[in-house]
Write an enzyme that holds these catalytic residues in place. Structure first.
Site, PDB file in Angstrom:
ATOM      1  CB  SER A   1      -0.896   0.006   1.228  1.00  0.00           C
ATOM      2  OG  SER A   1      -0.130   0.363   2.361  1.00  0.00           O
ATOM      3  CE  LYS A   2      -2.166   6.657  -2.513  1.00  0.00           C
ATOM      4  NZ  LYS A   2      -3.529   7.066  -2.261  1.00  0.00           N
TER       5      LYS A   2
END
Ligand code: GLU
Length: 471
Positions: A239-240
């Site tokens: 994820s980010k």
């Protein structure tokens, strides 16, 4: 399989193309190229509230940057509602689907109760045998088998049997007439003759439903290959938090698409312990058999090292096309040609990204060099004046300007002043580039050429002299 493999990539345009999606696209594309099959691009934009044209554009841009080309499409699901209708009607006509008028409140209550019992929410089949006609607000449900198992034959995970009592009569058409994901995907895959579906294993729960739809429609079930997810270094889903997720962010950070492709494919597929692959090698060697069963772990350092390796392996000419936009971003207007190719030759072994390379190339293009303060203070000092002057005048007199002719010039001056190369190389480096880190002195001098070198050395001499006067 008798027919040529036909694969597809069906992104939902509700954001940019992220690394995991790009890897799925690559697997499908490579499999099609490897088998001389076909690769179809389809935009799954039925969810109007989440789909944007901006996302479509950015996904296509990312695919193009990666060099993923498609043989068919892009198809847009939003333009295919007629086709879905036709198939829904077919299922209704054959008794494999039915209208359901259960109220949202009742369904919600059922859901709550199931959750409280700790069970899976399932439709209870209230309308299954009612034979309801079409009516305002009714949904269409698939009449799923009540017993037995549904077998998913997966090319990576083997056979997976799903107990039909675990599945329910899922909705295939919403009350507003739009098809649901499972219905639209199956209809598309059937009508687009897709026979090989490679996708993330986050879709595995949908697969038995889709298999049931194929069977109810009397269509051949395609080959499935569910690929494990990509994880971050902490082993949670990528994820980010783990760094940039969008493919084009890597383009903007100065990555070469071939390195990106190589890295993403290796994140889940292997060929012995080989790490470096050209695009052609990937096409030649890619297969489904060597997709791993465990999740790939994204490692930005590894990607960076691989990028450096791809940069080293490319021709100067090929690198120039990638470097030019990064040069213009820092205000350098460089044309592809001998000068730029020579510049690249001196930098390709020392740049991990095009951003680094553009930064390191800047001095080759400036009118006058700006010295880093510390560098000038340390190296442009009066003690070096005479050697610099002698080198300058000797350089100006040489006809041929290459490593062989330059070395003896330096040697003579160094011998005379009893200096080691280090003592003269750093001041030269600062004079020519303004910095203390640069390509090799001789390589650099040769590329800059006599006029630029002489003028930069004279500037440095002047600089030292003016400081001497100030001091
Ligand atoms: N549109 C789906 C997604 O973006 C892909 C569905 C599929 O591969 O079947 O996750």
């Amino acid at each position: 399989m008798d027919n040529e493999p036909i694969t597809r990539f069906p992104p939902s345009p509700s954001g940019y193309l992220h690394l995991g999606g790009a890897r799925t696209a690559l697997f499908n594309w490579l499999y099609a190229r490897h088998t001389r099959g076909r690769f179809v691009l389809r935009v799954e934009d039925t969810d109007v509230s989440r789909s944007t044209q901006e996302s479509v554009d950015s996904i296509l841009e990312a695919l193009e940057w990666l060099g993923i080309d498609w043989d068919e499409g892009p198809y847009f699901q939003s333009r295919r509602f007629d086709v879905y209708k036709e198939y829904i009607n077919r299922l209704l006509a054959s008794g494999n689907a039915y209208y359901c008028t259960c109220s949202a409140e009742r369904l919600e209550r059922m859901r709550q109760e199931a959750m409280q019992r700790g069970g899976k929410p399932k439709y209870d089949g209230t309308c299954r045998e009612k034979g309801l006609e079409r009516s305002e607000g009714a949904v269409v449900r698939f009449k799923a088998p009540l017993s037995g198992t549904t077998l998913v034959k997966d090319r990576i995970r083997g056979n997976i049997a799903f107990d039909n009592t675990e599945l329910d009569d899922f909705i295939i058409q919403r009350s507003d007439g739009t098809p649901t994901y499972n219905l639209a995907v199956v209809v598309d895959d059937i009508t687009m003759s897709i026979n090989t579906i490679i996708r993330g294993d986050d879709h595995l729960n949908n697969t038995p439903k889709q298999v049931q739809l194929y069977e109810a429609l009397g269509c051949e079930v395609p080959d499935f290959a569910h690929v494990p997810m990509v994880l971050g270094p902490d082993k949670t889903r990528l994820s980010k938090r783990h760094g940039a997720m969008s493919v084009t962010a890597y383009r903007d950070m100065g990555y070469h698409p071939d390195a990106m492709v190589n890295y993403l494919v290796r994140l889940g597929w292997s060929h012995g312990d080989q790490e470096f692959f050209t695009r052609d090698e990937l096409i030649e060697k890619f297969n489904l058999e060597h997709i791993g069963r465990s999740a790939g772990v994204f490692d930005q350092e590894k990607l960076l090292a691989l990028n450096a390796e791809h940069i080293r392996a490319k021709s100067n000419d090929a690198l120039a096309a990638h470097l030019i936009p990064f040069l213009s971003a820092i205000g350098i207007d460089a044309a592809p040609g001998t000068y730029l190719f020579n510049v690249i030759e001196t930098l390709k072994n020392r740049s991990k990204t095009f951003v680094e390379m553009a930064d390191a190339a800047e001095f080759y293009y400036v009118e006058t060099v700006t010295y880093e303060e510390k560098a000038a203070k340390k190296f442009l000092k009066p003690g070096i004046l005479n050697p610099l002057k002698e080198i300058t005048s000797a350089l100006e007199k040489t006809e041929t300007f290459n490593q062989e002719t330059l070395e003896p010039i330096f040697q003579r001056v160094m011998d005379k002043h009893e200096l080691k190369l280090g003592k003269i190389a750093q001041p030269m480096r600062v004079a020519l580039t303004g910095r203390t880190v640069s390509p090799g002195i001789f390589e650099m001098i040769e590329v800059l050429g006599k006029a630029a070198v002489a003028s930069r050395l004279k500037d440095a001499i002047e600089y030292i002299e003016s400081r001497q006067m100030d001091g």
